[in-house]
Design a protein around this motif. Structure first.
Motif, PDB file in Angstrom:
ATOM      1  N   PHE A 138      28.506 -38.434  -6.677  1.00 49.41           N
ATOM      2  CA  PHE A 138      28.743 -39.867  -6.798  1.00 49.41           C
ATOM      3  C   PHE A 138      28.351 -40.607  -5.521  1.00 49.41           C
ATOM      4  O   PHE A 138      28.627 -40.141  -4.418  1.00 49.41           O
ATOM      5  CB  PHE A 138      30.229 -40.157  -7.055  1.00 49.41           C
ATOM      6  CG  PHE A 138      30.738 -39.680  -8.390  1.00 49.41           C
ATOM      7  CD1 PHE A 138      30.262 -40.230  -9.567  1.00 49.41           C
ATOM      8  CD2 PHE A 138      31.703 -38.694  -8.462  1.00 49.41           C
ATOM      9  CE1 PHE A 138      30.743 -39.813 -10.793  1.00 49.41           C
ATOM     10  CE2 PHE A 138      32.199 -38.262  -9.682  1.00 49.41           C
ATOM     11  CZ  PHE A 138      31.716 -38.821 -10.857  1.00 49.41           C
ATOM     12  N   ALA A 139      27.761 -41.780  -5.671  1.00 52.22           N
ATOM     13  CA  ALA A 139      27.542 -42.692  -4.550  1.00 52.22           C
ATOM     14  C   ALA A 139      28.876 -43.368  -4.228  1.00 52.22           C
ATOM     15  O   ALA A 139      29.880 -43.169  -4.925  1.00 52.22           O
ATOM     16  CB  ALA A 139      26.491 -43.736  -4.926  1.00 52.22           C
ATOM     17  N   GLU A 140      28.901 -44.182  -3.194  1.00 50.35           N
ATOM     18  CA  GLU A 140      30.126 -44.905  -2.828  1.00 50.35           C
ATOM     19  C   GLU A 140      30.571 -45.833  -3.963  1.00 50.35           C
ATOM     20  O   GLU A 140      31.745 -45.895  -4.304  1.00 50.35           O
ATOM     21  CB  GLU A 140      29.917 -45.705  -1.543  1.00 50.35           C
ATOM     22  CG  GLU A 140      31.077 -46.611  -1.171  1.00 50.35           C
ATOM     23  CD  GLU A 140      32.376 -45.889  -0.850  1.00 50.35           C
ATOM     24  OE1 GLU A 140      33.452 -46.520  -0.977  1.00 50.35           O
ATOM     25  OE2 GLU A 140      32.348 -44.702  -0.482  1.00 50.35           O
ATOM     26  N   GLU A 141      29.627 -46.570  -4.538  1.00 45.56           N
ATOM     27  CA  GLU A 141      29.928 -47.487  -5.645  1.00 45.56           C
ATOM     28  C   GLU A 141      29.266 -46.949  -6.910  1.00 45.56           C
ATOM     29  O   GLU A 141      28.067 -46.679  -6.913  1.00 45.56           O
ATOM     30  CB  GLU A 141      29.410 -48.891  -5.333  1.00 45.56           C
ATOM     31  CG  GLU A 141      30.091 -49.523  -4.143  1.00 45.56           C
ATOM     32  CD  GLU A 141      29.552 -50.908  -3.822  1.00 45.56           C
ATOM     33  OE1 GLU A 141      28.835 -51.495  -4.653  1.00 45.56           O
ATOM     34  OE2 GLU A 141      29.855 -51.401  -2.724  1.00 45.56           O
ATOM     35  N   VAL A 142      30.064 -46.817  -7.954  1.00 47.42           N
ATOM     36  CA  VAL A 142      29.573 -46.262  -9.213  1.00 47.42           C
ATOM     37  C   VAL A 142      29.885 -47.254 -10.332  1.00 47.42           C
ATOM     38  O   VAL A 142      30.992 -47.805 -10.395  1.00 47.42           O
ATOM     39  CB  VAL A 142      30.223 -44.889  -9.511  1.00 47.42           C
ATOM     40  CG1 VAL A 142      29.683 -44.307 -10.812  1.00 47.42           C
ATOM     41  CG2 VAL A 142      29.998 -43.925  -8.354  1.00 47.42           C
ATOM     42  N   PHE A 143      28.903 -47.450 -11.209  1.00 50.90           N
ATOM     43  CA  PHE A 143      29.046 -48.408 -12.311  1.00 50.90           C
ATOM     44  C   PHE A 143      28.643 -47.759 -13.631  1.00 50.90           C
ATOM     45  O   PHE A 143      27.652 -47.026 -13.690  1.00 50.90           O
ATOM     46  CB  PHE A 143      28.149 -49.632 -12.074  1.00 50.90           C
ATOM     47  CG  PHE A 143      28.457 -50.363 -10.809  1.00 50.90           C
ATOM     48  CD1 PHE A 143      29.434 -51.341 -10.779  1.00 50.90           C
ATOM     49  CD2 PHE A 143      27.787 -50.058  -9.631  1.00 50.90           C
ATOM     50  CE1 PHE A 143      29.742 -52.009  -9.609  1.00 50.90           C
ATOM     51  CE2 PHE A 143      28.086 -50.723  -8.450  1.00 50.90           C
ATOM     52  CZ  PHE A 143      29.064 -51.700  -8.438  1.00 50.90           C
ATOM     53  N   HIS A 144      29.412 -48.049 -14.670  1.00 48.83           N
ATOM     54  CA  HIS A 144      29.031 -47.752 -16.054  1.00 48.83           C
ATOM     55  C   HIS A 144      28.855 -49.105 -16.726  1.00 48.83           C
ATOM     56  O   HIS A 144      29.765 -49.937 -16.694  1.00 48.83           O
ATOM     57  CB  HIS A 144      30.111 -46.973 -16.787  1.00 48.83           C
ATOM     58  CG  HIS A 144      30.163 -45.529 -16.430  1.00 48.83           C
ATOM     59  ND1 HIS A 144      31.065 -44.663 -16.986  1.00 48.83           N
ATOM     60  CD2 HIS A 144      29.424 -44.777 -15.574  1.00 48.83           C
ATOM     61  CE1 HIS A 144      30.890 -43.452 -16.490  1.00 48.83           C
ATOM     62  NE2 HIS A 144      29.903 -43.504 -15.623  1.00 48.83           N
ATOM     63  N   LEU A 145      27.712 -49.303 -17.332  1.00 55.59           N
ATOM     64  CA  LEU A 145      27.437 -50.558 -18.007  1.00 55.59           C
ATOM     65  C   LEU A 145      27.246 -50.269 -19.491  1.00 55.59           C
ATOM     66  O   LEU A 145      26.413 -49.434 -19.863  1.00 55.59           O
ATOM     67  CB  LEU A 145      26.182 -51.209 -17.417  1.00 55.59           C
ATOM     68  CG  LEU A 145      25.913 -52.619 -17.923  1.00 55.59           C
ATOM     69  CD1 LEU A 145      25.316 -53.468 -16.812  1.00 55.59           C
ATOM     70  CD2 LEU A 145      24.998 -52.615 -19.122  1.00 55.59           C
TER      71      LEU A 145
END
Length: 194
Positions: free
Chosen positions: A112-119
């Motif tokens: 995982f990167a620092e900020e993770v997004f599911h759209l």
């Protein structure tokens, strides 16, 4: 190092386990920044609404440190346009079916990167998650029940995202139905959603 596309499901499950953390206010800031970034990059006429959903949008509960967003396309043609444009915005399409697609950003071959997004890309009006989010924010006791359920499932499903999601399904369906009835009644009484 293998690319994500070359990894097996078992390798992906090991690299991206279920992680739950106490609620962090920074998740709302991440959403606001990502919303602004996407609004600047996506064609305005194609977007009906972009909103923060999921556990990071529910006050005070433990959640995966992944910001879930719901992007409603204004039409079927807009859906196709948005699906194509999201790749240029750094999103990887994980699943697609008629009128629905899911994308993520922040998954790397190192984890995982620092900020993770599911759209979650949907057609306009396919937005039950908003009812669920708003209802749990109005009903802290239900939010606490949901949190307890998630915490009870965390370790048994740590490397099985599909199983984790399925195990929460009955609770989510039941509460979403209750939420829709509640908000529809309020709307009929002229009281709005909150």
């Amino acid at each position: 190092m293998k690319s994500l596309e070359a990894m097996t499901p078992a390798e992906l499950a090991a690299l991206f386990p279920i992680i739950l953390e106490p609620h962090r206010e920074v998740w709302r800031a991440w959403y606001a920044q990502e919303n602004a970034r996407l609004q600047a990059l996506l064609p305005k006429e194609a977007v009906f609404r972009l909103t923060h959903i999921g556990s990071t949008a529910i006050d005070g509960i433990w959640a995966k440190p992944t910001v879930d967003m719901l992007l409603e396309a204004a039409s079927e043609a807009a859906f196709a346009t948005l699906a194509q444009r999201l790749a240029a915005c750094g999103y990887i399409c994980m699943h697609r079916e008629a009128g629905r697609a899911s994308f993520n950003r922040g998954y790397t071959p190192q984890g995982f990167a620092e900020e993770v997004f599911h759209l979650h890309l949907r057609l306009r009006g396919d937005a039950d998650e908003i009812y669920f989010r708003d209802y749990l924010n109005l009903r802290p006791e239900l939010a606490a029940q949901y949190e307890r359920l998630k915490l009870s499932l965390w370790r048994p499903y740590e490397h099985d995202r599909d199983g984790y999601t399925a195990a929460k399904g009955e609770f989510i369906r039941r509460v979403t139905m209750e939420a829709k009835e509640f908000f529809q009644k309020r709307a009929a009484e002229g009281k709005g959603t909150k």
